[in-house]
Design a protein around this motif. Sequence first.
Motif, PDB file in Angstrom:
ATOM      1  N   ILE A  79       0.967  -1.145   0.052  1.00 39.45           N
ATOM      2  CA  ILE A  79       0.053  -0.068   0.016  1.00 39.45           C
ATOM      3  C   ILE A  79       0.919   1.225   0.029  1.00 39.45           C
ATOM      4  O   ILE A  79       1.870   1.388   0.789  1.00 39.45           O
ATOM      5  CB  ILE A  79      -0.908  -0.003   1.221  1.00 39.45           C
ATOM      6  N   LEU A  80       0.786   1.973  -0.927  1.00 37.71           N
ATOM      7  CA  LEU A  80       1.487   3.383  -1.182  1.00 37.71           C
ATOM      8  C   LEU A  80       0.717   4.266  -0.580  1.00 37.71           C
ATOM      9  O   LEU A  80      -0.638   4.678  -1.003  1.00 37.71           O
ATOM     10  CB  LEU A  80       1.820   3.805  -2.414  1.00 37.71           C
ATOM     11  N   ASN A  81       1.253   5.356   0.316  1.00 36.38           N
ATOM     12  CA  ASN A  81       0.491   6.598   0.461  1.00 36.38           C
ATOM     13  C   ASN A  81       0.574   7.664  -0.457  1.00 36.38           C
ATOM     14  O   ASN A  81       1.442   7.373  -1.550  1.00 36.38           O
ATOM     15  CB  ASN A  81       1.183   7.341   1.828  1.00 36.38           C
ATOM     16  N   SER A  82      -0.271   8.516  -0.453  1.00 36.87           N
ATOM     17  CA  SER A  82      -0.394   9.613  -1.324  1.00 36.87           C
ATOM     18  C   SER A  82       1.062  10.160  -1.428  1.00 36.87           C
ATOM     19  O   SER A  82       2.130  10.255  -0.647  1.00 36.87           O
ATOM     20  CB  SER A  82      -1.230  10.799  -1.114  1.00 36.87           C
ATOM     21  N   GLY A  83       1.311  10.568  -2.833  1.00 41.07           N
ATOM     22  CA  GLY A  83       2.720  11.217  -3.218  1.00 41.07           C
ATOM     23  C   GLY A  83       3.284  10.774  -4.293  1.00 41.07           C
ATOM     24  O   GLY A  83       2.643  10.266  -5.144  1.00 41.07           O
ATOM     25  N   THR A  84       4.325  11.591  -4.743  1.00 43.26           N
ATOM     26  CA  THR A  84       5.194  11.213  -5.907  1.00 43.26           C
ATOM     27  C   THR A  84       6.432  10.563  -5.726  1.00 43.26           C
ATOM     28  O   THR A  84       7.038  10.846  -5.036  1.00 43.26           O
ATOM     29  CB  THR A  84       5.230  12.551  -6.950  1.00 43.26           C
ATOM     30  N   TYR A  85       6.569   9.222  -6.271  1.00 41.67           N
ATOM     31  CA  TYR A  85       7.773   8.435  -5.742  1.00 41.67           C
ATOM     32  C   TYR A  85       8.345   8.426  -7.099  1.00 41.67           C
ATOM     33  O   TYR A  85       8.104   7.965  -8.184  1.00 41.67           O
ATOM     34  CB  TYR A  85       7.158   7.102  -5.452  1.00 41.67           C
ATOM     35  N   ARG A  86       9.780   9.227  -7.085  1.00 42.64           N
ATOM     36  CA  ARG A  86      10.542   9.356  -8.300  1.00 42.64           C
ATOM     37  C   ARG A  86      11.677   8.342  -8.049  1.00 42.64           C
ATOM     38  O   ARG A  86      12.450   8.620  -7.603  1.00 42.64           O
ATOM     39  CB  ARG A  86      11.034  10.612  -8.336  1.00 42.64           C
ATOM     40  N   GLU A  87      11.471   7.193  -8.929  1.00 47.22           N
ATOM     41  CA  GLU A  87      12.340   6.223  -8.602  1.00 47.22           C
ATOM     42  C   GLU A  87      11.980   5.200  -9.905  1.00 47.22           C
ATOM     43  O   GLU A  87      10.933   5.177 -10.426  1.00 47.22           O
ATOM     44  CB  GLU A  87      12.323   5.525  -7.529  1.00 47.22           C
TER      45      GLU A  87
END
Length: 143
Positions: A79-87
């Motif tokens: 489960i990923l929380n809100s946000g932008t994951y730059r990877e």
Amino acid sequence: MRLINTFYALSFFFLSIILLPSPTPTFSCDESKWNSWLISTYNVTLILTVDSNGCGNFTGVQDAIDAVPDSNSNATLIILNSGTYREKVKVNATKINLVMQGQGYLNTFIEWNDNGNLTGTFNSYSFGVFASNFTAYNISFKA
């Protein structure tokens, strides 16, 4: 004498401003965001959480995927929380039966600014899935 006292008072004031630690931003970790209807739907046996602010098990998506047991016959939910994951994220062939859930396609993004100039377009993906039985919900994948 009054001028000297004023000077000392101002010096102390400015020194205390410089030496006092700056306040750190505070936020609370809302555990309710880790609840998911997918747990019962997929008979999930392992739940991993990702939050860039440190409120999850991991701060990066790839770290969570790497923690999934290889060739697991049971479903794993990330489960990923809100946000932008730059990877740049790669789901290897051994990470089967993986389900990922974001907090909405307008709130959860995975992106990487790669191009095919050096690696060719085959390796310029932002999110590559090489495993069977992979499912994603409520996540936007950006090139």
